[in-house]
Design a protein around this motif. Sequence first.
Motif, short mmCIF file in Angstrom:
data_model
loop_
_atom_site.label_atom_id
_atom_site.label_comp_id
_atom_site.label_asym_id
_atom_site.label_seq_id
_atom_site.Cartn_x
_atom_site.Cartn_y
_atom_site.Cartn_z
N GLY A 250 0.86 -1.14 -0.15
CA GLY A 250 0.07 0.15 -0.04
C GLY A 250 0.72 1.34 0.01
N LEU A 251 0.39 2.39 -0.52
CA LEU A 251 1.05 3.64 -0.74
C LEU A 251 0.14 4.82 -0.03
CD1 LEU A 251 3.56 4.58 -3.37
CD2 LEU A 251 1.65 6.20 -2.39
N MET A 252 0.66 5.73 0.75
CA MET A 252 -0.16 6.74 1.16
C MET A 252 0.73 8.19 0.93
SD MET A 252 -1.68 5.73 4.78
CE MET A 252 -2.54 4.08 4.94
N CYS A 253 -0.14 9.17 0.63
CA CYS A 253 0.44 10.53 0.50
C CYS A 253 -0.87 11.51 0.90
CB CYS A 253 1.17 10.70 -0.94
SG CYS A 253 1.75 12.20 -0.92
N TRP A 254 -0.54 12.44 1.54
CA TRP A 254 -1.52 13.68 1.88
C TRP A 254 -0.92 14.83 1.83
CZ3 TRP A 254 -0.80 9.54 5.59
CH2 TRP A 254 0.19 9.58 6.40
N ASP A 255 0.33 14.99 1.22
CA ASP A 255 0.89 16.29 1.05
C ASP A 255 0.77 16.66 -0.25
OD1 ASP A 255 2.26 18.41 2.08
OD2 ASP A 255 3.94 17.51 2.75
N GLU A 256 -0.23 17.90 -0.73
CA GLU A 256 -0.64 18.24 -1.87
C GLU A 256 0.58 18.08 -3.20
OE1 GLU A 256 -3.40 19.25 -4.83
OE2 GLU A 256 -3.81 18.61 -2.92
N PRO A 257 1.52 19.05 -2.85
CA PRO A 257 2.69 19.01 -3.80
C PRO A 257 3.18 17.60 -4.11
CG PRO A 257 3.11 20.62 -2.22
CD PRO A 257 2.11 19.74 -1.55
N LEU A 258 2.93 16.47 -3.24
CA LEU A 258 3.48 15.21 -3.61
C LEU A 258 2.47 14.26 -4.18
CD1 LEU A 258 5.54 14.93 -0.29
CD2 LEU A 258 6.36 16.10 -2.36
N VAL A 259 1.25 14.61 -4.40
CA VAL A 259 0.17 13.69 -4.33
C VAL A 259 0.29 13.17 -5.98
CG1 VAL A 259 -2.28 13.55 -4.90
CG2 VAL A 259 -1.56 14.44 -3.02
N LEU A 260 0.67 14.10 -7.01
CA LEU A 260 0.53 13.41 -8.42
C LEU A 260 1.69 12.31 -8.52
CD1 LEU A 260 -0.07 13.87 -11.28
CD2 LEU A 260 1.79 15.59 -11.56
N THR A 261 2.91 12.60 -8.21
CA THR A 261 3.93 11.51 -8.23
C THR A 261 3.80 10.39 -7.62
OG1 THR A 261 5.55 13.42 -8.58
CG2 THR A 261 6.42 11.27 -8.30
N ALA A 262 3.18 10.58 -6.11
CA ALA A 262 2.82 9.40 -5.35
C ALA A 262 1.98 8.54 -6.19
CB ALA A 262 2.35 9.80 -4.10
N GLY A 263 0.85 9.20 -6.64
CA GLY A 263 -0.27 8.62 -7.40
C GLY A 263 0.04 7.73 -8.43
N GLU A 264 1.11 8.22 -9.32
CA GLU A 264 1.53 7.67 -10.40
C GLU A 264 2.51 6.34 -9.81
OE1 GLU A 264 2.16 11.31 -13.48
OE2 GLU A 264 3.95 10.76 -12.02
N LEU A 265 3.29 6.56 -8.68
CA LEU A 265 3.90 5.37 -8.20
C LEU A 265 2.99 4.28 -7.76
CD1 LEU A 265 6.71 7.31 -6.15
CD2 LEU A 265 6.97 5.37 -7.92
N ALA A 266 1.81 4.59 -7.10
CA ALA A 266 1.02 3.47 -6.51
C ALA A 266 0.58 3.00 -8.06
CB ALA A 266 -0.36 4.37 -6.08
N ALA A 267 0.32 3.22 -8.98
CA ALA A 267 -0.14 2.57 -10.31
C ALA A 267 1.13 1.72 -10.72
CB ALA A 267 -0.57 3.49 -11.47
N GLU A 268 2.26 2.36 -10.51
CA GLU A 268 3.38 1.71 -11.08
C GLU A 268 3.41 0.38 -10.20
OE1 GLU A 268 8.07 1.94 -10.96
OE2 GLU A 268 6.78 3.79 -11.43
N PHE A 269 3.37 0.47 -8.90
CA PHE A 269 3.65 -0.67 -7.97
C PHE A 269 2.38 -1.66 -8.00
CE2 PHE A 269 6.45 2.20 -5.32
CZ PHE A 269 7.51 2.16 -6.32
N GLY A 270 1.07 -1.22 -8.73
CA GLY A 270 -0.07 -2.07 -8.72
C GLY A 270 -0.60 -2.15 -7.29
N VAL A 271 -0.79 -1.21 -6.68
CA VAL A 271 -1.52 -1.06 -5.09
C VAL A 271 -2.43 -0.35 -5.29
CG1 VAL A 271 0.48 -1.76 -3.84
CG2 VAL A 271 0.19 0.61 -4.18
N PRO A 272 -3.57 -0.25 -4.38
CA PRO A 272 -4.56 0.89 -4.76
C PRO A 272 -4.17 2.18 -4.70
CG PRO A 272 -5.23 -1.04 -2.94
CD PRO A 272 -3.57 -1.25 -3.48
N GLY A 273 -4.75 3.08 -5.52
CA GLY A 273 -4.56 4.60 -5.45
C GLY A 273 -5.67 5.21 -6.18
N LEU A 274 -5.26 6.60 -6.28
CA LEU A 274 -6.36 7.29 -7.28
C LEU A 274 -6.46 6.87 -8.59
CD1 LEU A 274 -5.34 10.89 -5.91
CD2 LEU A 274 -7.39 9.26 -5.18
N GLY A 275 -5.42 6.25 -9.21
CA GLY A 275 -5.25 5.77 -10.49
C GLY A 275 -4.81 6.89 -11.51
N LEU A 276 -4.25 6.66 -12.47
CA LEU A 276 -3.53 7.68 -13.50
C LEU A 276 -4.53 8.66 -13.62
CD1 LEU A 276 -0.94 5.45 -15.55
CD2 LEU A 276 -0.31 6.88 -13.60
N ALA A 277 -5.67 8.18 -14.19
CA ALA A 277 -6.62 8.90 -14.65
C ALA A 277 -7.04 10.29 -13.45
CB ALA A 277 -7.71 8.59 -15.34
N GLY A 278 -7.23 9.34 -12.24
CA GLY A 278 -7.70 10.16 -11.35
C GLY A 278 -6.91 11.28 -10.48
#
Length: 429
Positions: free
Chosen positions: A78-106
């Motif tokens: 699992g991957l978590m991020c709640w700091d606004e400037p970091l959310v985009l890259t963190a979301g892309e990493l979650a998709a790369e690692f195959g764990v739940p996240g906002l999704g690339l589109a989201g």
Amino acid sequence: MNGVLLVIGSGLRYYREYLVTSIHRRAREAGLRLVLLNNLKPTWQSEYFDEIVLADVFDPAVMIAEARKVAEQKQIVGLMCWDEPLVLTAGELAAEFGVPGLGLAGVHGCRDKHRTRDLLTAAGLPQPGYAMTSDPAVAREAAVGIGFPVVVKPRALGASIGVVLARDESEFDAAFAVALAASEVDQGVYGAQAIVEGYADGPEISVDGAVHKGEYLPMFLARKESGEHPYFEEIGHVVDAADPLLADQSLVCTLARAHRALGIEDGITHSEMRLTADGPVVIEINGRVGGDLIPLLGKIATGIDSGDVLFDVATGQRPDIAPSKRSVAGIRFGLPAADCVVRSVTVPSVAEGLVTASPMVDPGTTLRLPPGGYLARHSFVVCEADDVPTCRRRLLDTSAMVEVDAQPIGPPEADAAFEMPAGLLDTDA
């Protein structure tokens, strides 16, 4: 222990420790290790994380490289991020690692405010007229076409930084210059662009909700208090567990449709809306928990623990969002009357309904009000009550007990570069 929960950016202690406490408890119960990627030497974080990796997480390339190193050595579940400037890259990493996240589109739909407008408009949701540009002449022409008043704001910043109201054409050029200057601080893919949009007139609210496999689950709603126009500095919020808007099907349906339109898969979102005469209008949807301690207010008022919910959605579980309390909680921030250097801040320890209070700056901190600076907060107080009027009264009374010794200063130089306020980023040394 089996598997690792990766957290990117801890955030400031008084803003986020209550989340980390719950996440740590849930991780221990599940037999998971907690690993933090953070940009500063750890202090309070050491109590909660099994491993802390120091890296400049505000550099996307560095964040990606360090996260991949963790993934090479450990099983990230699992991957978590709640700091606004970091959310985009963190979301892309979650998709790369195959764990739940906002999704690339989201994650792109949330982070890019222009894309948000495009997708919500295409989905048939009520939206103000809008345009994006870095050219003042093009922006002015767009504003005239949209019709005044208009709001001008950076494409991808948060905390109302650089957001300005222009009531007519005579105010527009100055407003656009402020928004564009703020946008240029963002070194990411969405920097140096400003959005001009029609002003949605009406009370402003925010709704924190969970998303599980695309299903939107509203948790609690905050009524926002902002500073005087033309700026939108957030002064306080009140969360009422019994707020009738939570049962408003028009509002809930609008939010659910908006989340589907953005393609959000899993996570917690913080949606900001205006209640106009024509119905609720989505202003933006942020792919993270609310700021300004709103999740703490939600926990005090409803019993819903955003840390527990974060853990669930990050590990692929449907969260339990049933409220266990029925109360009212609010926060009010202390701001100076003018630009100043703070010498000291003293907050009350005892007051009617007081839950917590804290200074937010160290001695010697310079606070500047918009447009020279943002988040010029020297303190906050959090109060609880059985009803909204009592809570608001307690917030005002307790705020009046805050003592601030400060030296007034002149305005910044006309050509001074805009700097991101410390209150938005993880600078908790």
